[in-house]
Design a protein around this motif. Structure first.
Motif, short mmCIF file in Angstrom:
data_model
loop_
_atom_site.label_atom_id
_atom_site.label_comp_id
_atom_site.label_asym_id
_atom_site.label_seq_id
_atom_site.Cartn_x
_atom_site.Cartn_y
_atom_site.Cartn_z
N HIS A 146 0.85 -1.20 0.00
CA HIS A 146 0.00 0.00 0.00
C HIS A 146 0.88 1.24 0.00
CE1 HIS A 146 -3.42 -2.57 1.01
NE2 HIS A 146 -2.67 -3.13 1.94
N ASP A 147 0.54 2.21 -0.84
CA ASP A 147 1.23 3.49 -0.81
C ASP A 147 0.35 4.48 -0.04
OD1 ASP A 147 3.04 2.21 -2.36
OD2 ASP A 147 2.84 3.51 -4.12
N VAL A 148 0.86 4.90 1.10
CA VAL A 148 0.09 5.78 1.99
C VAL A 148 0.63 7.20 1.79
CG1 VAL A 148 -0.67 6.15 4.36
CG2 VAL A 148 -0.13 3.84 3.58
N ASP A 149 -0.05 7.96 0.95
CA ASP A 149 0.51 9.24 0.51
C ASP A 149 -0.56 10.33 0.43
OD1 ASP A 149 -0.92 8.30 -1.67
OD2 ASP A 149 0.85 7.84 -2.86
N TYR A 150 -1.57 10.22 1.30
CA TYR A 150 -2.72 11.12 1.22
C TYR A 150 -3.38 11.10 2.59
CZ TYR A 150 -7.60 12.19 -0.22
OH TYR A 150 -8.87 12.68 -0.33
N SER B 254 9.22 3.03 3.43
CA SER B 254 9.25 4.46 3.08
C SER B 254 8.68 4.73 1.70
CB SER B 254 10.69 4.98 3.14
OG SER B 254 10.75 6.24 2.49
N HIS B 255 7.97 5.85 1.62
CA HIS B 255 7.43 6.31 0.34
C HIS B 255 7.89 7.75 0.09
CE1 HIS B 255 4.89 5.95 -3.10
NE2 HIS B 255 3.91 6.73 -2.68
N SER B 256 9.07 8.08 0.60
CA SER B 256 9.74 9.38 0.42
C SER B 256 9.09 10.48 1.26
CB SER B 256 9.79 9.81 -1.06
OG SER B 256 8.58 10.41 -1.48
N SER C 226 8.77 14.00 -0.04
CA SER C 226 8.04 15.01 -0.83
C SER C 226 7.08 14.41 -1.85
CB SER C 226 9.04 15.92 -1.56
OG SER C 226 9.69 15.19 -2.58
N HIS C 227 7.29 13.14 -2.22
CA HIS C 227 6.46 12.51 -3.26
C HIS C 227 6.41 13.41 -4.51
CE1 HIS C 227 3.11 10.28 -5.04
NE2 HIS C 227 3.28 9.38 -4.10
N SER C 228 7.60 13.90 -4.86
CA SER C 228 7.67 14.88 -5.96
C SER C 228 7.73 14.19 -7.32
CB SER C 228 8.93 15.72 -5.77
OG SER C 228 9.22 16.42 -6.96
N PRO D 252 9.42 4.86 -4.45
CA PRO D 252 9.31 6.30 -4.70
C PRO D 252 7.88 6.68 -5.11
CG PRO D 252 10.39 5.23 -6.55
CD PRO D 252 10.13 4.15 -5.54
N GLY D 253 7.55 7.94 -4.93
CA GLY D 253 6.27 8.45 -5.42
C GLY D 253 6.20 8.29 -6.92
N GLU D 254 5.10 7.77 -7.42
CA GLU D 254 4.86 7.61 -8.86
C GLU D 254 5.96 6.83 -9.58
OE1 GLU D 254 2.90 10.90 -10.67
OE2 GLU D 254 2.97 12.02 -8.79
N LEU D 255 6.63 6.00 -8.84
CA LEU D 255 7.67 5.13 -9.40
C LEU D 255 8.72 5.90 -10.21
CD1 LEU D 255 5.58 1.97 -10.47
CD2 LEU D 255 6.52 2.53 -8.24
N ILE E 127 -2.00 -1.22 -3.86
CA ILE E 127 -3.32 -0.64 -3.60
C ILE E 127 -3.13 0.61 -2.75
CG2 ILE E 127 -5.60 -0.96 -2.53
CD1 ILE E 127 -5.30 -3.98 -3.06
N HIS E 128 -3.52 1.77 -3.28
CA HIS E 128 -3.53 2.98 -2.47
C HIS E 128 -4.76 2.91 -1.57
CE1 HIS E 128 -1.08 4.20 -5.92
NE2 HIS E 128 -0.56 5.13 -5.15
N PRO E 129 -4.59 3.13 -0.26
CA PRO E 129 -5.76 3.08 0.61
C PRO E 129 -6.55 4.40 0.62
CG PRO E 129 -3.69 2.74 1.82
CD PRO E 129 -3.34 3.31 0.51
ZN ZN Z 1 2.50 7.49 -3.97
#
Ligand code: ZN
Length: 616
Positions: free
Chosen positions: A289-293, A352-354, A356-358, A416-419, A505-507
């Motif tokens: 899961h990418d937890v970025d929101y 980790s998913h960074s 800044s998720h830039s 990383p954000g958005e691979l 899966i983004h939650p």
């Molecule tokens: Zn992400």
């Protein structure tokens, strides 16, 4: 974006740049930053050590039971080929000595057979070998007078052949596979007017793969630079390859490795391979899961509850977002910290998913290696501009904060954000203390197998990082639960080739994604191996160092294993019809299911196995 109310104090920081006032959130050149009083660091500095090119001699080992790579030109993509063979579990050695190579029963000459690279005696003996003794695989058969042996008139060079069509295949997706693109061409040799059996063709009518059988041996001519193709995939440089699609079974490298595996296995009875799945299971599945929101934080608990109920563990790539910017509020306040702590307590992996998720992550400079919290303050202005981000900052500070605030086990997996993929990612990850990453998709990597990655996304220097590419993701339409049958089918096909299935899966929402996840887990429960990236990664990294040599005496086979890193539930693939007879040390528990032999429990060091009933 909404106002937030966290227990963690908001500090105001003046950002010394002129910001176009679009969203109105950070107008007035102020940036809001969360303050974690108890977490200042990391104190240590990261540094990328200098490293010499990986030498082919590092792969020169073992007995004559292995596939021998006769390396005719070290200035080639042999390292990617070696990594590919390791991923598939084919025991091999590398040598530059043709006499030594020809003591093996299965020899792959790479990257070329020419009179320039091999002398007349070597060429003559290669021909004798193929006609009378063993299996000869020639990649790039350009000359040396062996055209007649391999069964064609001329080898026609081109870097403009982008597809290969196999004449026999197990799944429709394995019929036509890409072999290059304009931006990332792979060297090919099309064999004209073939008299040998054509196993695969190029679109221009020349042959891509030829097979010729002799009374005592066999010769295969391969028209694709296999190492070159694997290098493009493993360095994630296949973005413009034809036909790449998400959520699909797209084997490219895997088709060639599967073919090499079958050639190696049939070159002599008694061949043994290293399996790719722990405990002899059908396929490893990693739910991630990418937890970025902001909303993903409470939703993560719902996903984790469903996972815990199903008895599995998942990996949560968390963006500990302490800076409010264009992307989102600084949501990593007290409640988020508590939620991620809970995930950790539930046995989930925190990764980790960074920071800044830039979208500019791939262009970030490396940085100093001393970036720390609270000084590191990357700021995403909009989707085109990010200020102050560095590669080390993203890797170091996210790991440090997650460890300081949420989890006792170290954070060792990264996505990383958005691979996005900076060239220096592999070495920066290692220097920052990570071990596993999921940076790419299976179709951009041209494989469903995990693989070891190199420095600079290039061909010369290997690192200790392993990549676990994503196959099933949640952003494509239709919604996930409407794609259940397809995902099931893709996973089944991956399983047949020994690949892995990483699900992303983004939650951010529950409904259709959560429904899909529950149903998918149900469908594979009991058959697949489920676990975190960290658990599979540590298994894979140990498995990647396992060495296998065999000796057959009539129908009896002795298998010598070297397991330098302690591991559990190693699977090896044994000859069809063979039966496990004994193990040394005798305390090892062995389970056999057909061709899968599982060494249960913890194993390490040298292990001997005896098998009976091997075909003679
Ligand atoms: Zn992400």
């Amino acid at each position: 974006m909404k106002e937030h109310a966290h227990g963690i104090r908001l500090a105001a920081m003046v950002l010394c740049v002129a910001i176009a006032c679009a969203g109105g959130i950070y107008c007035g050149s102020k940036v809001e930053v969360l303050e974690y009083a108890e977490c200042i660091g990391p104190a240590n500095a990261a540094k990328i050590p200098s490293a010499a090119n990986t030498q082919w001699t590092a792969f020169e080992r073992g007995t004559e039971s292995r596939l021998a790579i006769l390396l005719t030109e070290p200035d080639s993509a042999w390292l990617a080929l070696a990594h590919g063979l390791r991923s598939m579990g084919i025991p091999f050695t590398v040598t530059r000595d043709w006499q030594r190579a020809l003591r093996h029963r299965c020899v792959l000459v790479y990257p070329m057979i020419t009179g320039r690279l091999l002398d007349a005696e070597a060429l003559k003996e290669l021909a004798v070998f193929a006609r009378e003794k063993g299996t000869l695989i020639g990649v790039g058969v350009l000359g040396g007078g062996l055209n007649e042996l391999f069964g064609f008139k001329e080898a026609i060079e081109s870097n403009k052949r982008f597809m290969v069509k196999f004449n026999t295949f197990d799944a429709p997706e394995e019929e036509s596979v890409p072999v290059g693109s304009k931006a990332n061409s792979v060297g090919t040799y099309g064999y004209s007017e073939p008299s040998a059996e054509r196993l695969a063709d190029f679109p221009d009518g020349t042959a891509a793969l030829l097979s010729r059988k002799f009374p005592g041996g066999r010769a295969y001519a391969v028209g694709v630079d296999l190492g070159g193709l694997m290098g493009v995939g493993f360095n994630s440089r296949a973005e413009d390859f034809p036909g790449k699609l998400r959520n699909k079974y797209q084997p490219v490298i895997d088709v060639w490795l599967k073919w090499l595996k079958s050639v190696y296995r049939s070159s002599e009875p008694g061949r043994v391979l290293v399996g790719t799945v722990p405990d002899g299971r059908a396929v490893p599945i990693m739910i991630t899961h990418d937890v970025d929101y902001e909303k993903s934080i409470p939703n993560s608990i719902e996903y984790a509850k469903a996972e815990a109920e199903a008895g599995i563990k998942a990996t949560y790539f968390v963006q500990p977002k302490y800076i409010r910017d264009h992307n989102d509020v600084a949501y990593f306040g007290k409640e988020a910290v508590e939620a991620v702590k809970k995930l950790n307590e539930m046995g989930m992996e925190i990764a980790s998913h960074s920071i800044s998720h830039s979208k500019q992550f791939a262009q970030f400079p490396l940085g100093s290696g001393s970036e720390n919290y609270p000084d590191y303050r990357p700021f995403v202005r909009n989707q085109y501009e990010t200020d102050g981000g560095t590669l080390f900052g993203e890797l170091r500070v996210s790991k440090f904060l997650l460890e300081c605030l949420c989890t006792s086990p170290p954070v060792i997996s990264f996505r990383p954000g958005e691979l996005r993929k900076p060239d220096a990612l592999a070495q920066a990850l290692v220097a920052s203390g990570y071990r596993y990453c999921s940076v790419s998709t299976a179709n951009h990597s041209l494989t469903h197998l995990p693989f070891r990655i190199n420095r600079d996304r290039a061909s010369l220097i290997e690192t200790d990082m392993y990549e676990f590419p994503v196959t099933i993701e949640d952003e494509e339409l239709p919604e996930m639960d409407k794609r259940f049958d397809e995902a099931n089918d893709v996973t089944g096909k991956i399983a047949r080739n020994g690949g892995i299935c990483v699900v992303l899966i983004h939650p951010n929402v529950l409904d259709h994604k959560l429904r899909f996840m529950k149903r998918f887990i149900d469908a594979w429960k009991g058959k697949a191996w489920f676990g975190t990236m960290k658990d599979y990664g540590s298994w894979w990294a140990a498995r990647d160092r396992v060495e296998i040599d065999t000796k057959r005496t009539g129908g009896a086979l002795s298998v010598e294993l070297d397991v330098p890193v302690a591991m559990t539930d190693l699977t090896i693939i044994v000859p069809p019809g063979s039966r496990f007879a004994a193990a040394q040390p005798a305390a090892i528990t062995v389970k056999q299911e057909g061709e899968k032999l599982v060494l249960r429990g913890q194993i390490e060091g040298r292990i001997s196995l005896s098998l009976a009933g091997v075909a003679e």
